[in-house]
Design a protein around this motif. Structure first.
Motif, PDB file in Angstrom:
ATOM      1  N   TYR A 273       0.837  -1.203   0.000  1.00  0.00           N
ATOM      2  CA  TYR A 273       0.000   0.000   0.000  1.00  0.00           C
ATOM      3  C   TYR A 273       0.875   1.258   0.000  1.00  0.00           C
ATOM      4  O   TYR A 273       0.555   2.241  -0.681  1.00  0.00           O
ATOM      5  CB  TYR A 273      -0.942  -0.005   1.199  1.00  0.00           C
ATOM      6  N   ILE A 276       2.285   1.760  -3.483  1.00  0.00           N
ATOM      7  CA  ILE A 276       1.248   2.313  -4.363  1.00  0.00           C
ATOM      8  C   ILE A 276       1.130   3.816  -4.150  1.00  0.00           C
ATOM      9  O   ILE A 276       1.083   4.605  -5.109  1.00  0.00           O
ATOM     10  CB  ILE A 276      -0.101   1.618  -4.096  1.00  0.00           C
ATOM     11  N   GLY A 293       0.390  -3.449  -7.952  1.00  0.00           N
ATOM     12  CA  GLY A 293       1.128  -2.982  -6.783  1.00  0.00           C
ATOM     13  C   GLY A 293       2.163  -3.986  -6.338  1.00  0.00           C
ATOM     14  O   GLY A 293       3.315  -3.638  -6.042  1.00  0.00           O
TER      15      GLY A 293
END
Length: 337
Positions: A273, A276, A293
């Protein structure tokens, strides 16, 4: 026997092509050690139709129409990019679409599932154990269901990854080779996420013909290296046999970068995350937690470790997945601090 370069399988031109090839210069400044990174923007194959699946569906849906089918049945996870693309393209072509989805649906719908509904697809949701155990039987059941109604159904497997779907990224490799000539590069490495194997199969055999100096790497987002080596080989053998091609598919170099699946398919660690978010802020390029990702995080990690050499050029094939970001919104809470 026919060379695939000269073959003309049925095709419907449904994607916005060619997609751009762009350098990630600001990211390069941030991480200067290693080959220059370019991105093939297959997230721009359309708007709601964005992503890699459309390239394969150009051939799969053309085959369905060639066979006189009026219904398409396909399958995937609850947030499947492939199912969303299939539903929208079927609506565009006037075909009925029936999606067999894996998971537990808790309304309201979000992301790709919402788009499936907007496209008017028939949707059947099955718990993961039943879906995995009974998928072949479920396909047969629904084929017979539509036959009893006087309809003719065409089955597309997960991700349109089969001998027909190979054409999507075989043709994309030719497009990518033209891109590279235009910008004056000869990439040593091409990297993509691999979840059902079809994109990797097409890229691998396509590069064999159009970019022979490049090694194609698939970063698996589920299963393991051995599963994908076997799956790509099966797809390529089916492709060769179905179209009577002269390609020695056993000579095609197939490579997998393992160890980036994380907690499992459609699940990610915080580092994914954060990767990303970093790329979005640095380059305005949005990845998803399920496919791109993980693959781009693998690219940066393995590039730093020296897998791809110290210089030259490499291409990341951005296979889309934008709508898969939204169901993961809670994992980006670090952005609020």
């Amino acid at each position: 026997m026919t060379s695939p370069v000269n073959a003309r399988p049925p095709r419907r031109h449904l994607a916005q092509l060619p997609t751009p090839l762009q350098p990630l210069d600001r990211l390069q400044q941030r991480y200067p050690d290693g080959p220059r990174i370019w991105v093939k923007r297959d997230d721009l194959t359309g708007c709601a139709l964005s992503g890699n699946k459309i390239r394969k569906l150009e051939f799969s849906l053309a085959q369905a129409l060639e066979e006189g089918c009026d219904t398409v049945i396909t399958c995937g996870g609850l947030q499947s990019n492939h199912c969303r693309a299939t539903a929208l393209l079927c609506a565009q072509l006037g075909l009925k679409c029936h999606l067999l989805l894996r998971g537990e649906h808790q309304p309201p719908a979000d992301g790709n599932l919402l788009l499936d509904q907007l496209a008017g697809a028939e949707i059947s949701v099955y718990p993961a154990p039943q879906f995995t155990r009974e998928l072949t039987t479920l396909f047969e059941h629904w084929e017979q269901h539509y036959a009893a109604q006087g309809r003719r159904a065409f089955v597309i497997p997960t991700g349109a990854s089969d001998g027909i779907g190979v054409w999507g990224y075989f043709q994309a490799s030719e497009e990518l080779a033209a891109d590279c000539r235009r910008v004056g590069i000869s990439p040593g490495h091409i990297l993509c996420a691999t979840g059902s194997g079809g994109t990797q199969a097409g890229l691998s055999v396509g590069a064999h013909y159009h970019l022979p100096e490049a090694a194609v790497w698939g970063v698996n987002v589920c299963d393991d290296e051995r599963w994908f080596l076997n799956k790509v080989a099966r797809d390529l053998h089916e492709w060769r046999q179905r179209y009577a091609l002269d390609t020695d598919v056993d000579a095609v170099d197939v490579r997998v970068i393992d160890d980036y699946v994380g907690p499992g398919y459609a699940r990610a660690d915080e580092e994914i995350y954060r990767s990303i978010a970093e790329l979005a802020a640095c380059e305005g390029l949005v990845l998803d937690p399920v496919y791109t990702g993980k693959a781009f995080h693998a690219l940066l990690t393995e590039r730093k470790a020296g897998r791809f050499g110290a210089d030259g050029d490499m291409v990341f094939v951005h296979t889309g997945g934008l709508f898969g970001v939204f169901p993961h919104r809670e994992h980006f809470s670090f952005l609020d601090h």
